[in-house]
Enzyme design. Structure first.
Site, mmCIF file in Angstrom:
data_model
loop_
_atom_site.group_PDB
_atom_site.id
_atom_site.type_symbol
_atom_site.label_atom_id
_atom_site.label_comp_id
_atom_site.label_asym_id
_atom_site.label_seq_id
_atom_site.Cartn_x
_atom_site.Cartn_y
_atom_site.Cartn_z
ATOM 1 N N GLU C 98 0.822 -1.218 0.000
ATOM 2 C CA GLU C 98 0.000 0.000 0.000
ATOM 3 C C GLU C 98 0.855 1.267 0.000
ATOM 4 O O GLU C 98 0.433 2.319 -0.473
ATOM 5 C CB GLU C 98 -0.873 -0.052 1.271
ATOM 6 C CG GLU C 98 -1.688 1.177 1.537
ATOM 7 C CD GLU C 98 -2.366 1.076 2.907
ATOM 8 O OE1 GLU C 98 -2.656 -0.056 3.358
ATOM 9 O OE2 GLU C 98 -2.589 2.125 3.527
ATOM 10 N N ASP C 118 6.899 -6.881 -1.561
ATOM 11 C CA ASP C 118 5.481 -7.249 -1.606
ATOM 12 C C ASP C 118 5.274 -8.181 -2.789
ATOM 13 O O ASP C 118 5.885 -8.017 -3.845
ATOM 14 C CB ASP C 118 4.615 -5.998 -1.735
ATOM 15 C CG ASP C 118 3.164 -6.275 -1.390
ATOM 16 O OD1 ASP C 118 2.713 -5.835 -0.320
ATOM 17 O OD2 ASP C 118 2.467 -6.950 -2.195
ATOM 18 N N ASP C 149 8.273 -12.826 -2.841
ATOM 19 C CA ASP C 149 7.919 -13.364 -1.538
ATOM 20 C C ASP C 149 8.833 -12.720 -0.479
ATOM 21 O O ASP C 149 10.068 -12.775 -0.592
ATOM 22 C CB ASP C 149 8.137 -14.890 -1.588
ATOM 23 C CG ASP C 149 7.833 -15.566 -0.275
ATOM 24 O OD1 ASP C 149 6.951 -16.438 -0.251
ATOM 25 O OD2 ASP C 149 8.500 -15.229 0.733
ATOM 26 N N ASP C 168 4.494 -6.086 8.032
ATOM 27 C CA ASP C 168 3.197 -5.465 7.701
ATOM 28 C C ASP C 168 2.431 -6.450 6.836
ATOM 29 O O ASP C 168 2.101 -6.181 5.692
ATOM 30 C CB ASP C 168 3.465 -4.155 6.955
ATOM 31 C CG ASP C 168 2.189 -3.352 6.734
ATOM 32 O OD1 ASP C 168 1.192 -3.621 7.426
ATOM 33 O OD2 ASP C 168 2.190 -2.460 5.874
#
Lengths: 327, 327, 327, 327
Positions: C98, C118, C149, C168
């Site tokens: 994000e 991510d 990964d 996160d």
């Protein structure tokens, strides 16, 4: 003070009963109060006061019948078969513990004996006690109420015993106990055998609206047609069921006159029912014409249906059958 | 069989109680059964068994307190004020008919007299009868329960009578009866007057999360600060209220040591409560530090708040106050 | 005309997004419009304009972060670890596509290199394009964004490389890909190895309210404590997550001073962040004291927790983790 | 990737559109994606992909028609009137901006001129562009589309101009613009005057199930019967409308043969429609018999209805009319 009929939730326009019609379609209807609730060995039994449909009977949280429109359902289930038979004296109900089906049958003055077999004594006692309209039904001396498996009991009866047999059972849901009672084997080996000459069998047959009628309505029709010489499908919208509902009426005698014309239906209602035409709210000759005059979509599906339901190849309603474990 | 505590809905994961937190935010929590329900002159009173929060008490369909977390709420409401007072003997509760606030107050061995004024006898009787944890509370000889308007009763008391006054009232909702009890006039003319020297007033102050804390939490703080020399705001998340909740504690004596340090809180709990530290589930010295160490967003709003609530310029919560007509 | 930002549903206070928090607890929040929507190889990605929480990012229909309170979440995730480290230059983020986590990290002037890994390029591109607040983050030359990964990439890094590592990731849900990243093996063999001396690891740790904190928050704490000499748990209510949220911060160096006192936190924020104290909305020294001063219920659970999460004995959140497939 | 037709919400079985059928009855149906959305001067216009009903057109958030069953509705609205007229050349549609009503009218080879008057150009353009089935309809040279008030436009036409007039308007809701088009004045002064000798008027007439048919269905019937020498009411269940729906067909010529028998309906469909009987999905002679053979409950209400709708004594549907501002 608490409502003397039970717990009251006056402000509770915010208490909702959710009915999952399909995975992607839900109804929520407001609950005003929980009037009565019991738990049997088979299921939970509740009577709720709702906003849109008045008092509703729930089995395991599923709506079985609603004060607002149960007469429409039960008049459609019972009277066509009773009226098409020339002189119905002996009647058998598979299920029907609520008592409403028996109530309608017993309006027919010709009836001498009504055998009703429901698995759940708690439901029967609950409904006798709490459903005002059915109180007298359970006291009628013509009614023989047996608490047992309907299939086993029907099997034990004499061959050719009944003029009318009525299937008021839960929908055939996967894992449910009732699917066997919607198969060719049951119809051929048990139902047909127990019907007297000229006998008629009728069964509720699940949702029958233009979108849902192929789930079980047309397969049940096809299955009955593989066993009986004449089958009449019909349907009617039942608001509390959130759809049209279907029934199939099967004749042991292929020569029977059916469907009867408007005038003959009206005449028989007037002559044969206690109270005459005043005994019925919904059904008469014109209504009968309406429910049997199926639209082109449904007729097309009936004609094209190939699926014969057998023990080996059953079909299940999407898991959300309205009518529930009550056999 | 029916649950002996009332109507049971075992299968009813499909019965939902809807709480409209805001116009655009709803909670639905599953209802397992309606345990008890009554209707008073003021409101409907129900005790439900729910899925996520255990037994919940509803007034007019709004959640008042839940078995799962009511102790968190009531320990936050009661103990900070009681512990900050050197020796609280006389206590007054505005509202509190549920009994939980009184239960927490009466844990303090110093208390000689507790006056609790709630408008609704039915609520008090209902909770005495049905809330197991509060049964003994209503029988405590130190408790004087008066059924009346809390404001009128407090006004009638002797000036300087009480060591601690607790506001356990409905949120100030538009058209509701309680908004006057959140005004400068009430705080100045009645609450402050009835407090003894060194007395402390605490009031629940509505939602206090990072998004909702300016609705009434900061205005109540500002209003109390216009009347009292010292005010301590604090907040804690209450799951069944769907937000953090706020309280404001006001001191008649500006020189009072507050907030007390961790060790002193812990020592007083151990010394003064029946059962010592074992009497409380949530609150102790560290927890007290946690609830009073406000984040930068809320502290900024408190500093910037200009609105003093008066009869002429009240402020109302968005109409969805969790705490409801119970004054 | 259509909203130029996408499809608009002005009248649609009747379009609801349903979040099933638990089997027996649902939130519905109103959706005003679907701003953007894409489908990646891993998940659906949507940005909705909602009534209660402003713009929300959904992955596979689950809320990831909301405009109304994402800064509260991300300031809690990032700044405690960054501030407790004496001079964080190299930082690694597991997940975080994000961009908000990276945005907060890059506020620290000491940071020279930020590796963010991510799995989903579509999410990263979507957020770079559509989340106004994060646009510049993706352009920061210190950021090295790797699509892969996170576990594999971290494993491939030099030992002792990073000052701060931030987890996160999606909650450990059954069948989900992330549960391995919440195990003793991962913490011992990979995270600890890759931390430089004095390094700090912090991970989001699921819901941490008084009712839900034992699901994964206390097991993650216990697991980290079996690997690291010092672990600090903390929690904060996040409105759009419908609960308090928890984090655990683990120190490679058991002698590290932690938690830091109020003044030191405030001083470091002022000195080290671009924009000084004005850079943060929620976090400062007092807020830090608040989030680390846990209540008695949660502290008791932390003390009593026995479950160490390993590959062989994982624990899963009830299947409703808010943070979703984003590793 | 985003669906090229617009925003896509693949995982969103959790996005629900709520339709409040009554205060105490809600439907929620799953929304898969928002295909298109615009805002006109009159209303919001959206096309959604739904789970249970396929593509649905919403005006101001209310379902207007659904891909799954709009043909059932529109065939019932259009063909009975067209087929009962001996040779319909000129047709007028009040409303109908969606285009489906015109599509059905234009199947009749006899039609030379079709005037359609809808207030909202945006709706017409939207449907021409986005409803695949209606694209050709808007290009048919026989169609004259006028963007204006339907009542004013009809008033301006020559007396005796039209063979068939079709009312495809919003239900008469309180405060809505359409209630005047359901009054005796409109029927007497405008509709009847504009019909040619032998002309037929048909109007949608709101819900007509056994519970809701007295809201507007029977009053509209009674009102038409006060103006026209012959009126035929009929009804059919429409799943996406959550009820049976009603229509009333009024004849300027009291000697007209109506309802036509099964064979004559079938013959006229075969002879007069482009595509013959294959042009229709739902309607044929038997279906026509079904929809006009009303049950005893509805017939009783029709007979007992006293309310004539006038400007001075209108009647409004409960505020939840399905058909919306589109006149």
């Amino acid at each position: 003070m608490a409502d003397e009929n039970g717990a009251k939730l006056m402000g509770a326009k915010r208490l909702w009963l959710e009915e999952e019609i399909q995975d992607d379609l839900r109804w929520l209807y407001s609950v005003k109060s929980i009037l009565h609730a019991e738990v049997s060995d088979f299921q939970d039994v509740e009577l709720l006061e709702t906003g849109p449909f008045g008092k509703v009977l729930l089995l395991d949280g599923k709506l079985q019948s609603a004060g607002a429109d149960e007469r429409v359902y039960h008049e459609c289930l019972v009277h066509p078969a009773m009226l098409h038979h020339p002189n119905p004296k002996k009647v058998f109900i598979c299920g029907g513990g609520e008592g409403s089906t028996a109530r309608e049958v017993l309006k027919h003055k010709s009836v001498e004996k009504l055998v009703m077999v429901d698995i759940d004594k708690v439901v029967c006692d609950f409904c006798e006690k709490h459903l005002e309209d059915n109180k007298d039904t359970f006291k009628d001396p013509r009614l023989e109420l047996i608490i047992d498996d309907a299939k086993a009991q029907l099997e034990d009866q004499e061959d050719g015993e009944f003029d009318v047999i009525i299937g008021d059972l839960a929908d055939p849901v996967f894992g449910g106990p009732c699917y066997q009672l919607y198969t060719q084997e049951f119809y051929e080996n048990i139902v047909k055998a127990k019907l007297a000459p000229g006998g008629i069998f009728v069964t509720q047959s699940g949702p029958a609206g233009v979108l849902a009628h192929t789930e079980v309505f047309t397969p049940i029709n096809r299955t009955l047609a593989s066993v009986f010489p004449k089958v009449i499908p019909y349907l009617q919208h039942i608001p509390s069921f959130a759809d049209c509902w279907g029934w199939n009426m099967a004749f042991k005698d292929g020569e029977a006159q059916a469907p009867l014309p408007v005038d003959e239906i009206d005449r028989r209602i007037q002559d044969r029912l206690s109270g005459g035409s005043g005994a019925l709210q919904f059904m008469d000759g014109v209504a009968w014409t309406g429910v049997t005059s199926l639209n082109k979509i449904v007729r097309g599906s009936l004609e094209g249906e190939q699926h014969i339901l057998t023990i080996a190849s059953p079909k299940f309603i999407h898991g959300k059958g309205v009518k529930q474990v009550n056999f």
